[in-house]
Structure formats: structure tokens, C-alpha cells
Design an enzyme around this catalytic site. Structure first.
Site, PDB file in Angstrom:
ATOM      1  N   GLU A 100       0.851  -1.206   0.000  1.00  0.00           N
ATOM      2  CA  GLU A 100       0.000   0.000   0.000  1.00  0.00           C
ATOM      3  C   GLU A 100       0.879   1.247   0.000  1.00  0.00           C
ATOM      4  OE1 GLU A 100      -3.296  -0.280   2.821  1.00  0.00           O
ATOM      5  OE2 GLU A 100      -4.143  -1.931   1.668  1.00  0.00           O
ATOM      6  N   GLU A 103      -4.621  -8.852  -0.762  1.00  0.00           N
ATOM      7  CA  GLU A 103      -5.448  -8.641   0.444  1.00  0.00           C
ATOM      8  C   GLU A 103      -6.902  -8.565   0.000  1.00  0.00           C
ATOM      9  OE1 GLU A 103      -4.371  -5.519   3.210  1.00  0.00           O
ATOM     10  OE2 GLU A 103      -2.234  -5.932   2.936  1.00  0.00           O
TER      11      GLU A 103
END
Ligand code: AHR
Length: 508
Positions: free
Chosen positions: A188, A310
Site C-alpha cells: 500500500e 489482500e
């Protein structure tokens, strides 16, 4: 046909049908086992208490790994495990997690509740776990607060047979290098991993990956930190600037009501909330398709994989637990999300090469929950178990005729969902009736000359979609044999109970 919100509109009075499109099978396509991947972050009780209790614990363990969880994960045939984060990865300094445990420094886990991390679970503990499970390790490297040298030397420490890093590893008790295929360069990076712009991250990615070398016959599969759900710009720019330097790019997609305020209870929800959840979960399909089409602009041959590293449900934490530890229960609704998401991934094997549900133990949509020396297998665990025959199989395209329901937020959901695959001459067909109230009569036409052999079935269902498995009580949601399918005159027919997932395996 017109639909209005919340109204079920049957397409026909007769049975719903699922047609296996055998003539559309691509023999080169494969459902990568890695699509059934797991994710273990230093977050709450995922590692400490979930996977690892340490060798001196009274909880039965093998070299520090709890025996009950180890066995449960072995039974699941976990193909790959991502570690150490998540957001934790970009604050993790691997040298803190090697050498004698008593000498390892502590650190504050700033992302997850400010808990003190003692680094007793580090590189050796992770790679040994992967060996015990027989799964591929997937390392998530620190870009946000680390250095190129630090990541390059971590790869060398793990994979080189000789040289200074290999010497250090050997001093710490591991003679042979480990194999490391999957290497993530940041997590991220648009957010907790450094708040980079996609332009800047692309350059940083190119630099980091340059120094992550292939040592001693090891071959890295390098993964760029990708977008979150609808951020198509990120994919576009990172692909444009760096696609030739990567093997994969990630995507994160959570089934979540929003990022601020309450996310809703994991166990107390209405039928309307339930159907909304399915609509949101299924939206991952157009999201994947859009990222895929952007990737096609730079990589029409689909060399670069899209790794959904994810995904899963994200609810409010269980009352009374640390909000930074993301501990949530897991109901039949979560089982539905698992099944429908896996069905989507199996429809996109030309681009989707790995996915990692978040997370393996005690965090978000887990496989197992632990408390002291007890362990509970979640409804999601049973879906992963039921779907094992799909791992490594050839996808069989299916066409489904069913009714559709409009749900909150302008989405709609087909009541009957299906996925199929073929391996070693056997067909595995997984069917889901997402409806809460009505059984569905299903017909699977196979052609008049088809002879169905050796059919077996299993089912996951529950008295209520809010049901979950908890400590100290018998399991309410589990995997049971299903004998309700009949084969005759070139057809398989069955009554698919409301809120159920059924898998049939047979030869034709
Ligand atoms: O899985 C929990 C967190 O969700 C991860 O650490 C992060 O990458 C994502 O935002």
C-alpha cells in the site's frame, strides 16, 4: 424484465440451470493454487497467540508453532503465505528479528494498537513455518521506512549459499538457503507504505527491484505494490512506467461498508445488510476487469500477474477487544463472501495468479480463531477446505440461468452462483444458493450420452446466516457430506438448500 430494489424476479418457473461449457475449456489455463493463498501480519493475535506461542508455552506446540493451527492449515493445503504485512511490513526491519531471541530489540507496532512487538517471530520462524506447511513464502519488503540496501541484503540472507549474508544466516543456525519466489516491493505504497504518488513509487520500485538479486539458483517473482479497489490511476501509471521490471502487481479489495465510522457488526446484521454484502463482494469482478484492461494497454500478452494480495470482509471488532487488533467473528455470511470471491478469481485465471485472504488467524476474515489453548475453525475455513479440488485444476467455464435480485446501493446479485474445474479426469462443480428463504431446483444438463460416475458431494449451510462457530460449543457451520444430487438421463439434478454452498465431484 424490470427489477425493483429488494424484489426477487424469477426468470422461469422451471429449474435453474448450470451448463458446463466443455467446448470452451482452455487446456492451458490453470487455477493457480496460489489463488488460495493466506496472509499473516504482525497484527493483534495473528502471529502471537494465533500461529506462534513459542517453544516454552504450555499450549501444545511444535518448535513454537501451535499444533492445532498447524494441523488445520496443513489440512487446508495452504499454497502460499504472505508476511510480515500489511502496513507492518513498511516499518519492519528484518535484522531485529534474527539471532538469539533474548537479544532481539522490541518496537512499537504503530499501525496496530501501539502493541509492543518483541520480534521473537522473525525470518527463521517464518521460513521454517512455510517449510512445515509445505507452502511458498511471500515476503513483503519494507520500502516506506527501509532502504534499498536493507531489502537487498534480506533477499541475500534468505537465498544466498555463500557470502557475508549467508555467513550470518549460518551463524544463526540455518545452513541451507531457503527458496524465496514471491517478493513484494512495499505494501500500500499509496498509503501506510509511504504515501507515495504513483509516479514517484514507480521510480522507487524500479530502483529497489534492481538490487534484489537472484542468488544460488533462486528466482524471484517481483511484485509491485498496487492499487486499492477503484484506484485505476495507480495501476495505469505504475504499469506504464515499470511493467517491464515486474512479474506482478497487487490489488487490495475489502468487502467493507466504508473506511470511516462503524463498519457494522460481524454477527448482528439484517437480511438487507447480508444482501448488500454479497453485492459489494461481487463488485470485485468489474474492478478486476477494469484493472486487467488497463494492464492490457502495456501488457497485452498478460505476462504480468494481478495479485489480489489482500481481500475479505472487514467488520467492527468484537466488543471489548482492542480496536487496533481487528479481531472479528465469522458467520455463514463470511462463508458466502469467500465462495463468491473465489468463484470470481477462478473466472480470471488469465490475469489473477495469486490472492491472499486477510488474514489467516484472529484478524479480519480468518481461517481460525484462537483463545488460550482452544481453536475454532471458521465458516470461511470450511469454504477453503471444500474448494481444495479446484487448486491447480483447469477452469471449466459455466453458464448459469437463474433469477436476480436488486440490492442496496444499485447493485444486483444472481441467486445461484457457480464455478467448475477439471483435474485428473474429474469435474468439480461448486454451487451457491445465496437466497435466505428459498431452495433452488438445479438442473445440470450433460448431454444424453453422458454417464456420470463416482459422484460425491459436500455442503456448508447453517440454520441462520448469522450463525458462527464459537469457543466451547459445537460447531454450527461446518462441512458435511451432501447426498442430494441425482444423475440420470444425461442430467444431474438437485435441490440446493437456501443459504448453502455445495460442491459435487464426478467423472463423465
Ligand atoms: O489487513 C489489514 C490491513 O489492511 C493491512 O495491514 C493493510 O495493507 C490494509 O490496509
Amino acid at each position: 424484465m424490470l427489477f425493483s430494489a429488494g424484489i426477487l424476479c424469477p426468470t422461469a418457473a422451471s429449474a435453474d440451470t448450470v451448463t458446463l461449457m466443455m467446448d470452451r475449456i482452455d487446456p492451458d489455463a490453470v487455477i493457480m493454487p496460489e489463488i488460495y493463498g493466506q496472509f499473516a501480519e504482525h497484527l493483534g493475535a495473528c502471529i502471537y497467540g494465533g500461529l506462534w506461542v513459542g517453544p516454552d508455552s504450555p499450549i501444545p506446540n511444535t518448535q513454537g508453532y501451535r499444533n492445532d493451527v498447524l494441523q488445520a492449515l496443513r489440512d487446508l493445503k495452504v499454497p502460499v503465505m504472505r508476511w510480515p504485512g500489511g502496513c507492518f511490513a513498511d516499518e519492519y526491519h528484518w535484522r531485529d528479528g534474527i539471532g538469539p531471541v533474548k537479544d532481539r530489540p522490541t518496537q512499537v507496532n504503530n499501525n496496530w494498537g501501539g502493541t509492543v512487538e518483541d520480534n521473537s517471530f522473525g525470518t527463521h520462524e517464518f521460513f521454517n513455518l512455510c517449510e512445515l506447511l509445505g507452502c511458498e513464502p511471500y515476503l513483503s519488503g519494507n520500502v516506506g521506512s527501509g532502504s534499498v540496501e536493507e531489502l537487498a541484503q534480506w533477499v541475500e540472507y534468505i537465498t544466498a549459499a555463500d557470502g557475508p549474508m549467508a555467513r550470518l544466516r549460518k551463524e544463526n543456525g540455518r545452513e541451507k538457503p531457503w527458496k524465496l519466489k514471491y517478493l513484494g516491493v512495499g505494501n500500500e505504497s499509496w498509503g501506510c507504505g509511504g504515501n507515495f504518488t504513483p509516479e514517484y513509487y514507480s521510480d522507487v520500485y524500479r530502483r529497489y527491484q534492481t538490487y534484489c538479486r537472484d542468488f544460488s539458483g533462486n528466482k524471484l517473482y517481483k511484485i509491485a505494490s498496487g492499487a486499492s479497489d477503484y484506484d485505476y490511476d495507480w495501476t495505469d501509471i505504475v504499469m506504464k512506467k515499470a511493467h517491464s521490471h515486474m512479474d506482478g502487481i497487487s490489488l487490495h479489495y475489502y468487502t467493507v461498508t466504508g473506511w470511516s465510522g462503524s463498519k457494522g457488526s460481524a454477527t448482528k446484521f439484517t437480511p438487507d445488510d447480508y444482501y448488500w454484502t454479497l453485492g459489494k463482494c461481487l463488485e470485485i469482478e468489474p474492478v478486476i476487469e477494469k484493472h486487467d484492461s488497463i494492464m492490457d494497454k502495456y501488457d497485452a500478452k498478460k505476462r504480468v500477474g494481478l495479485l489480489v494480495d489482500e481481500w475479505g470482509t472487514w467488520w467492527d471488532v468484537e466488543p471489548g477487544t482492542n480496536p487496533g487488533h481487528l479481531y472479528q467473528q465469522n458467520t455463514m455470511r463470511d462463508a458466502m463472501v469467500a465462495a463468491l470471491s473465489l468463484n470470481v478469481f477462478q473466472r480470471h485465471t488469465d490475469r489473477v495468479r495469486m490472492t491472499n485472504i486477510a488474514q489467516v488467524a484472529n484478524v479480519l476474515q480468518s481461517m481460525v480463531l484462537t483463545r488460550g489453548d482452544s481453536m475454532v475453525l471458521t465458516p470461511t475455513y470450511y469454504v477453503f477446505k471444500m474448494y481444495i479440488p479446484h487448486q491447480g485444476a483447469t477452469p471449466v467455464p459455466v453458464s448459469v440461468k437463474t433469477s436476480r435480485m436488486d440490492v442496496r446501493d444499485g447493485r444486483s446479485v444472481d441467486m445461484l452462483q457457480a464455478t467448475a474445474s477439471r483435474k485428473d479426469g474429474k469435474i468439480t462443480l461448486s454451487l451457491t444458493n445465496v437466497g435466505l428463504d428459498n431452495d433452488i431446483d438445479v438442473e445440470i444438463p450433460l448431454g444424453n450420452s453422458a454417464k456420470v460416475k463416482d459422484m460425491t458431494g459436500s455442503i456448508i449451510t447453517a440454520g441462520s446466516v448469522n450463525d458462527y462457530n464459537d469457543f466451547g460449543q459445537p460447531e454450527k457451520v461446518t462441512l458435511k457430506p451432501f447426498k442430494g444430487a441425482k444423475a440420470s438421463k444425461g442430467n444431474i439434478t438437485l435441490k440446493l438448500p437456501a443459504k448453502s454452498i455445495v460442491t459435487l465431484t464426478f467423472e463423465i
